[in-house]
Design a protein around this motif. Structure first.
Motif, PDB file in Angstrom:
ATOM      1  N   ALA A 143       0.810  -1.225   0.000  1.00 48.63           N
ATOM      2  CA  ALA A 143       0.000   0.000   0.000  1.00 48.63           C
ATOM      3  C   ALA A 143       0.839   1.269   0.000  1.00 48.63           C
ATOM      4  O   ALA A 143       0.281   2.367   0.096  1.00 48.63           O
ATOM      5  CB  ALA A 143      -0.929  -0.002   1.214  1.00 48.63           C
ATOM      6  N   LEU A 144       2.163   1.143  -0.100  1.00 55.98           N
ATOM      7  CA  LEU A 144       3.026   2.322  -0.174  1.00 55.98           C
ATOM      8  C   LEU A 144       3.262   2.646  -1.641  1.00 55.98           C
ATOM      9  O   LEU A 144       3.880   1.866  -2.369  1.00 55.98           O
ATOM     10  CB  LEU A 144       4.349   2.063   0.542  1.00 55.98           C
ATOM     11  CG  LEU A 144       5.203   3.307   0.827  1.00 55.98           C
ATOM     12  CD1 LEU A 144       4.517   4.206   1.853  1.00 55.98           C
ATOM     13  CD2 LEU A 144       6.591   2.917   1.318  1.00 55.98           C
ATOM     14  N   LEU A 149       6.310   7.748  -1.761  1.00 56.83           N
ATOM     15  CA  LEU A 149       7.774   7.789  -1.739  1.00 56.83           C
ATOM     16  C   LEU A 149       8.305   9.160  -2.149  1.00 56.83           C
ATOM     17  O   LEU A 149       9.416   9.537  -1.753  1.00 56.83           O
ATOM     18  CB  LEU A 149       8.347   6.718  -2.666  1.00 56.83           C
ATOM     19  CG  LEU A 149       8.141   5.269  -2.221  1.00 56.83           C
ATOM     20  CD1 LEU A 149       8.586   4.300  -3.307  1.00 56.83           C
ATOM     21  CD2 LEU A 149       8.894   4.982  -0.927  1.00 56.83           C
ATOM     22  N   ALA A 150       7.524   9.905  -2.910  1.00 57.60           N
ATOM     23  CA  ALA A 150       7.961  11.231  -3.366  1.00 57.60           C
ATOM     24  C   ALA A 150       7.699  12.326  -2.343  1.00 57.60           C
ATOM     25  O   ALA A 150       8.191  13.455  -2.518  1.00 57.60           O
ATOM     26  CB  ALA A 150       7.263  11.580  -4.677  1.00 57.60           C
ATOM     27  N   PRO A 170      14.156   1.144  -0.845  1.00 56.90           N
ATOM     28  CA  PRO A 170      12.931   1.698  -1.440  1.00 56.90           C
ATOM     29  C   PRO A 170      12.721   1.296  -2.886  1.00 56.90           C
ATOM     30  O   PRO A 170      11.580   1.202  -3.339  1.00 56.90           O
ATOM     31  CB  PRO A 170      13.134   3.212  -1.297  1.00 56.90           C
ATOM     32  CG  PRO A 170      14.598   3.412  -1.100  1.00 56.90           C
ATOM     33  CD  PRO A 170      15.074   2.196  -0.370  1.00 56.90           C
ATOM     34  N   GLN A 171      13.793   1.033  -3.599  1.00 55.64           N
ATOM     35  CA  GLN A 171      13.641   0.635  -5.005  1.00 55.64           C
ATOM     36  C   GLN A 171      12.995  -0.742  -5.128  1.00 55.64           C
ATOM     37  O   GLN A 171      12.479  -1.105  -6.195  1.00 55.64           O
ATOM     38  CB  GLN A 171      15.010   0.633  -5.712  1.00 55.64           C
ATOM     39  CG  GLN A 171      15.970  -0.470  -5.278  1.00 55.64           C
ATOM     40  CD  GLN A 171      16.746  -0.141  -4.006  1.00 55.64           C
ATOM     41  OE1 GLN A 171      16.457   0.848  -3.329  1.00 55.64           O
ATOM     42  NE2 GLN A 171      17.746  -0.946  -3.698  1.00 55.64           N
ATOM     43  N   ASP A 172      12.992  -1.522  -4.050  1.00 54.05           N
ATOM     44  CA  ASP A 172      12.426  -2.874  -4.075  1.00 54.05           C
ATOM     45  C   ASP A 172      11.079  -2.971  -3.371  1.00 54.05           C
ATOM     46  O   ASP A 172      10.524  -4.070  -3.250  1.00 54.05           O
ATOM     47  CB  ASP A 172      13.393  -3.865  -3.413  1.00 54.05           C
ATOM     48  CG  ASP A 172      14.723  -3.965  -4.131  1.00 54.05           C
ATOM     49  OD1 ASP A 172      14.748  -3.744  -5.357  1.00 54.05           O
ATOM     50  OD2 ASP A 172      15.739  -4.256  -3.465  1.00 54.05           O
ATOM     51  N   VAL A 173      10.553  -1.837  -2.876  1.00 55.44           N
ATOM     52  CA  VAL A 173       9.334  -1.884  -2.058  1.00 55.44           C
ATOM     53  C   VAL A 173       8.179  -2.542  -2.812  1.00 55.44           C
ATOM     54  O   VAL A 173       7.515  -3.445  -2.291  1.00 55.44           O
ATOM     55  CB  VAL A 173       8.943  -0.471  -1.582  1.00 55.44           C
ATOM     56  CG1 VAL A 173       7.491  -0.428  -1.130  1.00 55.44           C
ATOM     57  CG2 VAL A 173       9.844  -0.027  -0.438  1.00 55.44           C
TER      58      VAL A 173
END
Length: 415
Positions: A143-144, A149-150, A170-173
């Motif tokens: 749900a993120l 992220l921005a 974060p690139q793998d979230v």
């Protein structure tokens, strides 16, 4: 159940004292103080015998393998971040009680059928990233979003950078989010944050549901002018308009107090511009938070509020804009988990009381992955999110024993 009350209390005191020195009890997410607490927690996880790491979303997880192959894990835990100047036991009780349950199993040479995961979720409390909360559980459940992220906080750091700062990826979230059905259950121990259990002398609360929470950014725009040279009839004072909205929200929420599912509304964050003693306020940006188990009422509140106050704002020559920040629907706790908590409490000789949670929790998002439940224990005078937040060692032990017993029951009953 094997619970070392002295060790659990000692850990609670140790972690709670890792706080900003000038405003206890503060350990805000995405800060050096938070990382200090995380490093201590990770060391305790490893010392207890758990396989320990940080997932893509920045959640600290300690894992104890089960005895049967192919079974989904049972998750237990909470969060270690706090609100400013509050939260001495809010969150960390759930993490450290979960650690104590797992360590007790290891020390007794026991294993459950299911894997057991102890989780410290990242940033359960509203963060400096536009007030976004439950960041780690959002990431775990998918749900993120890229829009989340921005988001940036005041110093320019993006949430993407913040997750990397705490050790996440974060690139793998998006690709590492867990799928629906990937957990057998999630169970969390937490202080009540209210007075019901204390007033009724009940040691254990069984949570029935978690309220929905909606946050909106409301901007009132007028005109900044000299405070001495601008006559009252010629002013477009944005703060006056903001005050009208605040009062109307208070009265509108108060009118629901007798409902089966009452609503609460709060303007807890306000920024005034130019924020000078000799200037008429030209703009006010506020955060409206609305909570209730009635999802429709939560969703409709902000829009209805603006429409009702609009004529007054027009008369003051003010413009108003409402923008959604976040919206989380209410979530019911699973019957199978509530029954397990009741059975475990009874086995421990502890009385129980069913009650809803008026606060939000990570379980709202974890519910996308499997059934969830929560155990409440009393806190002194119901105080929470305040420096006066307090609990007793015996209450901690009661909650931890109930948590351990419920895990055992669930492990036996769930596939």
């Amino acid at each position: 159940m094997s619970i070392d009350q002295s060790r659990l209390w000692r850990r609670l005191e140790t972690l709670s004292r890792l706080t900003d020195r000038d405003r206890p009890w503060t350990r805000r997410s995405f800060t050096p103080r938070f990382l200090e607490g995380r490093a201590w927690l990770a060391a305790e996880f490893r010392a207890a015998g758990l396989e320990t790491g940080i997932d893509a979303g920045g959640n600290l997880i300690g894992r104890l393998e089960g005895t049967e192959q192919g079974l989904a894990p049972i998750l237990i835990g909470s969060h270690s971040d706090t609100v400013p100047s509050g939260g001495r036991y809010d969150g960390i009780l759930g993490v450290l009680a979960a650690l104590e349950v797992a360590q007790g199993l290891i020390e007794n040479g026991e294993r459950r059928r299911h894997p057991l995961e102890v989780v410290d979720f990242l940033a359960e409390e509203p963060s400096e990233f536009e007030g976004l909360s439950c960041i780690g559980s959002r990431a775990m459940s998918g749900a993120l979003t890229p829009e989340h992220l921005a988001l940036r906080r005041a110093d320019g750091m993006s949430l993407e950078e913040g997750i990397a700062y705490v050790g996440g990826r974060p690139q793998d979230v998006a690709g590492s989010a867990r799928a629906p059905g990937s957990i057998a259950a999630y169970l969390e121990l937490h202080i009540e944050q209210g007075r019901v259990l204390e007033s009724e002398a009940k040691p254990i609360g069984i949570v029935t549901d978690i309220v929905g929470i909606r946050r909106e950014r409301i901007t009132v725009t007028g005109r900044a002018d000299h405070a001495g040279a601008t006559p009252m009839p010629l002013r477009s004072d944005a703060l006056v308009g903001a005050a009208r909205l605040i009062e109307a929200a208070y009265q509108k929420a108060m009118a629901t107090s007798g409902d089966a599912q009452p609503l609460v509304a709060t303007f807890g964050k306000i920024d005034v511009s130019p924020n000078a003693a000799n200037a008429v306020p030209g703009e006010v940006v506020m955060t409206l938070e609305v909570r209730s188990g009635n999802e429709a009422a939560v969703s409709a509140f902000g829009g209805a509020l603006v429409r009702e106050v609009q004529p007054e704002l027009d008369a003051l020559r003010l413009k108003v804009k409402a923008e959604p920040i976040s919206n989380v629907a209410p979530v019911a706790c699973a019957t199978v988990i509530r029954t397990a908590i009741a059975d475990a409490s009874r086995a421990c000789g502890l009385g129980t009381r069913d009650l809803p949670s008026g606060a939000g929790h990570d379980g709202v998002f974890v519910s996308r992955l499997g059934p969830i439940g929560m155990i409440f224990v009393p806190c002194r005078d119901g105080r929470s999110h305040a420096p006066e937040e307090a609990i007793e060692p015996e209450q901690v032990a009661d909650g931890a024993r109930t948590l351990a017993g419920a895990v055992k029951v669930l492990d036996e009953r769930l596939d």
